[in-house]
Write a protein that holds these residues in place. Structure first.
Motif, short mmCIF file in Angstrom:
data_model
loop_
_atom_site.label_atom_id
_atom_site.label_comp_id
_atom_site.label_asym_id
_atom_site.label_seq_id
_atom_site.Cartn_x
_atom_site.Cartn_y
_atom_site.Cartn_z
N THR A 10 0.83 -1.20 0.00
CA THR A 10 0.00 0.00 0.00
C THR A 10 0.87 1.25 0.00
O THR A 10 1.85 1.34 0.73
N SER A 11 0.51 2.23 -0.82
CA SER A 11 1.21 3.52 -0.84
C SER A 11 0.42 4.54 -0.03
O SER A 11 -0.78 4.36 0.22
N LEU A 12 1.09 5.62 0.36
CA LEU A 12 0.39 6.68 1.08
C LEU A 12 -0.70 7.28 0.20
O LEU A 12 -1.77 7.67 0.70
N GLN A 13 -0.48 7.34 -1.11
CA GLN A 13 -1.49 7.89 -2.01
C GLN A 13 -2.74 7.02 -2.01
O GLN A 13 -3.87 7.53 -2.11
N ASP A 14 -2.57 5.70 -1.90
CA ASP A 14 -3.74 4.80 -1.78
C ASP A 14 -4.57 5.19 -0.55
O ASP A 14 -5.81 5.23 -0.62
N ILE A 15 -3.89 5.46 0.54
CA ILE A 15 -4.55 5.80 1.80
C ILE A 15 -5.29 7.13 1.67
O ILE A 15 -6.46 7.26 2.06
N ILE A 16 -4.60 8.13 1.12
CA ILE A 16 -5.20 9.46 0.98
C ILE A 16 -6.45 9.40 0.09
O ILE A 16 -7.49 9.99 0.41
N SER A 17 -6.35 8.68 -1.03
CA SER A 17 -7.47 8.60 -1.98
C SER A 17 -8.66 7.88 -1.35
O SER A 17 -9.81 8.33 -1.47
N HIS A 18 -8.40 6.76 -0.67
CA HIS A 18 -9.49 6.00 -0.05
C HIS A 18 -10.14 6.80 1.07
O HIS A 18 -11.37 6.80 1.21
N ALA A 19 -9.32 7.49 1.86
CA ALA A 19 -9.85 8.27 2.98
C ALA A 19 -10.80 9.36 2.50
O ALA A 19 -11.82 9.63 3.14
N LYS A 20 -10.47 9.97 1.37
CA LYS A 20 -11.34 11.03 0.85
C LYS A 20 -12.60 10.46 0.19
O LYS A 20 -13.72 10.92 0.45
N VAL A 25 -11.45 11.37 5.58
CA VAL A 25 -10.68 12.60 5.75
C VAL A 25 -10.75 13.43 4.47
O VAL A 25 -10.52 12.91 3.37
N PHE A 26 -11.07 14.72 4.64
CA PHE A 26 -11.12 15.66 3.52
C PHE A 26 -10.11 16.79 3.72
O PHE A 26 -9.85 17.18 4.87
N PRO A 27 -9.56 17.35 2.63
CA PRO A 27 -8.76 18.58 2.79
C PRO A 27 -9.66 19.69 3.32
O PRO A 27 -10.79 19.85 2.88
N SER A 28 -9.17 20.46 4.28
CA SER A 28 -9.99 21.52 4.88
C SER A 28 -10.27 22.63 3.86
O SER A 28 -9.40 23.00 3.08
#
Length: 500
Positions: A10-20, A25-28
């Motif tokens: 798993t890459s950090l980008q996978d985590i960021i994309s799934h979280a959004k 998690v969303f960018p403020s």
């Protein structure tokens, strides 16, 4: 069914994309292009984070008779931060590249170089570099730090040049004014940590609660740091949440309690589902002048092992400094007898601190839960399927159970809604009748729901339903009357607490 095959790392980008995409998690203020290093928790993220905070709170205040909680204000008298050392010493060493105009933390540049040495198998070289960095920073030799960066040929990632400015110390505290008229306002700070709210309330809690040493005070709250180089998603933010406990002890018991809390806190992380092989201790090479011992519990993120919690033997530094600056005694009278049969008398207690970042714990839990599998097809000519799901501890999952009628007609929808309503008072349950049931299973997998309850025609005949288990995808037939107890047991916080 063929066994699922492991997927690529798993890459950090996978985590960021799934979280959004799935409401974690969303960018403020994203509609205004966001704000760097500030994030919002979505509808599923806030549930997961609240569950993590509840697990921590119960592990502290419910499992220990001698630990109580408080909720101190974010705004504090400015002298608080003078006594704690933050006004004079809460700095990061910053350096700018003259060509790219980008700013970096000097210590992170050197730590990055040390990581390169480690990956290349040159561990001794890496350790020597870290030791030299620690020596220079400890001596406040900022010119030496700059020279070390240049001698190690550390270039700016953007300009690829060594055209560095001098290293400068940058204070991380946010400041503001309090008062109705600008001319009469006073400078105050947004707290950079929650611990000081505990220290200034030490005697209030001790006296009002008739607490006897050893005892602890726990707190969950927001803290703020003006991070210039914020990176790695929610790992390092300007607004974040801490879960801290300060344990007040007799001065001669510091090592005992430090070792005890070190072990206890590691058990907590394992209990919430973080695997032992992804956790490790990292003892501090360079200690603060007031500390006798310090260790980090690190988790293996996609970007490497990083700190999620710190355990520190702080001595009497904080209470003593507050006593000196406030002129108010911060002493405890201990009537217990020492080895010579005499009362211990008055002393300033020493402190063992445990401090975990709620956001970092969220990220560790999310990264560990994110699972991608390839499921081989059992039919010739058909492609293998990829399955993604969040393998969260059932007690932490945002939604514990989803009720899914096979179809909307013939009374199945009404039966499903009735089942969902009967469970809602016990644990978070949703009802979903939109689309094919296979797609509805997938939707729940993607947010980590541990149990799906399928309502079919047999349900209308004998009041039984099918429970589908998220991780194994196995199914079992149970009576509707068993659901509350069966699922309730699996998703209870007791399952975490009993493992600590």
């Amino acid at each position: 069914m063929s066994q699922p095959a492991a997927a690529p790392a798993t890459s950090l980008q996978d985590i960021i994309s799934h979280a959004k995409e799935y409401g974690f998690v969303f960018p403020s203020s994203e509609i205004y292009d966001g704000l760097q290093a500030v994030y919002d928790y979505g509808q599923n993220g806030v549930e997961l984070k609240n569950n993590l905070k509840t697990a921590w709170w119960k592990a502290m205040t419910q499992l220990h008779d001698n630990i109580v909680g408080i909720d101190a204000a974010i705004f504090m008298h400015p002298l608080t931060w003078k006594a704690s050392g933050h006004v004079d010493g809460f700095n990061d060493p910053m350096i700018d590249n003259k060509d790219s105009k980008k700013r970096y933390r000097a210590d992170q540049l050197l730590e990055g170089k040390a990581e390169e040495y480690t990956k290349a198998g040159e561990t001794e070289k890496a350790q020597n570099l870290l030791n030299e960095m620690g020596r220079l920073l400890g001596a406040e030799d900022l010119e030496g730090v700059r020279n070390l960066i240049i001698s190690e040929n550390i270039v700016c990632p953007i300009s690829k040049t060594l055209n560095w400015t001098e290293v400068r110390q940058f204070n991380l505290m946010f400041s503001t004014q309090v008062g109705s008229v600008a001319e009469d306002s006073s400078l105050i700070y947004l707290r950079p940590e929650t611990a000081q709210g505990i220290f200034v309330n030490f005697l209030n809690v001790q006296k009002s609660g008739r607490m006897k040493v050893p005892f602890g005070i726990a707190q969950i709250g927001k803290a703020f740091r003006n991070e210039i180089v914020a990176r790695q998603f929610i790992f390092r933010m300007r607004e974040f949440e801490q879960m801290e406990m300060q344990f007040f002890i007799r001065p001669d018991t510091s090592q005992h309690w430090y070792n005890s809390w070190k072990e206890t806190r590691l058990k907590f992380h394992k209990a919430i589902g973080l695997p032992a092989e992804k956790l490790k201790y990292h003892d501090h090479e360079k200690l603060a002048h007031y500390a006798s011992a310090a260790v980090d519990i690190e988790f293996e993120f996609p970007f490497g092992f990083r700190e999620i919690e710190g355990i520190h033997a702080r001595g009497d530094f904080d209470l003593r400094n507050h006593q000196e600056l406030s002129k108010k005694k911060q002493q405890y009278f201990d009537a217990d007898l020492d080895e010579n049969g005499k009362p211990y008398g008055n002393y300033i207690p020493h402190v063992v601190e445990t401090s975990v970042g709620a956001d970092r714990l969220f990220l560790a839990t999310f990264c560990n839960a994110f699972t991608k599998e390839t499921i081989p097809s059992n039919e010739e000519g058909k492609e293998d399927k990829e399955r993604v799901y969040l393998k969260l501890h059932p007690a932490l999952a945002p939604i514990k159970a989803a009720v899914l009628p096979l179809v909307k007609k013939d009374g199945l929808a009404e039966k499903g809604e009735a089942i969902a309503n009967s469970l809602k008072s016990s644990f978070r349950t949703v009802y979903d009748d939109g689309g094919a049931i296979g797609k509805r299973y997938t939707r729940q997998d993607l947010i980590g729901t541990p149990f799906c309850i399928a309502v079919d025609y047999q349900t209308m005949e004998d009041d039984t339903v099918t429970i589908r288990h998220r991780d194994s995808m196995t199914q079992e037939r149970v009576s509707i009357s068993e659901l509350k107890e069966k699922i309730g047991y699996a998703v209870s916080m007791e399952r975490i607490l009993e493992a600590i």
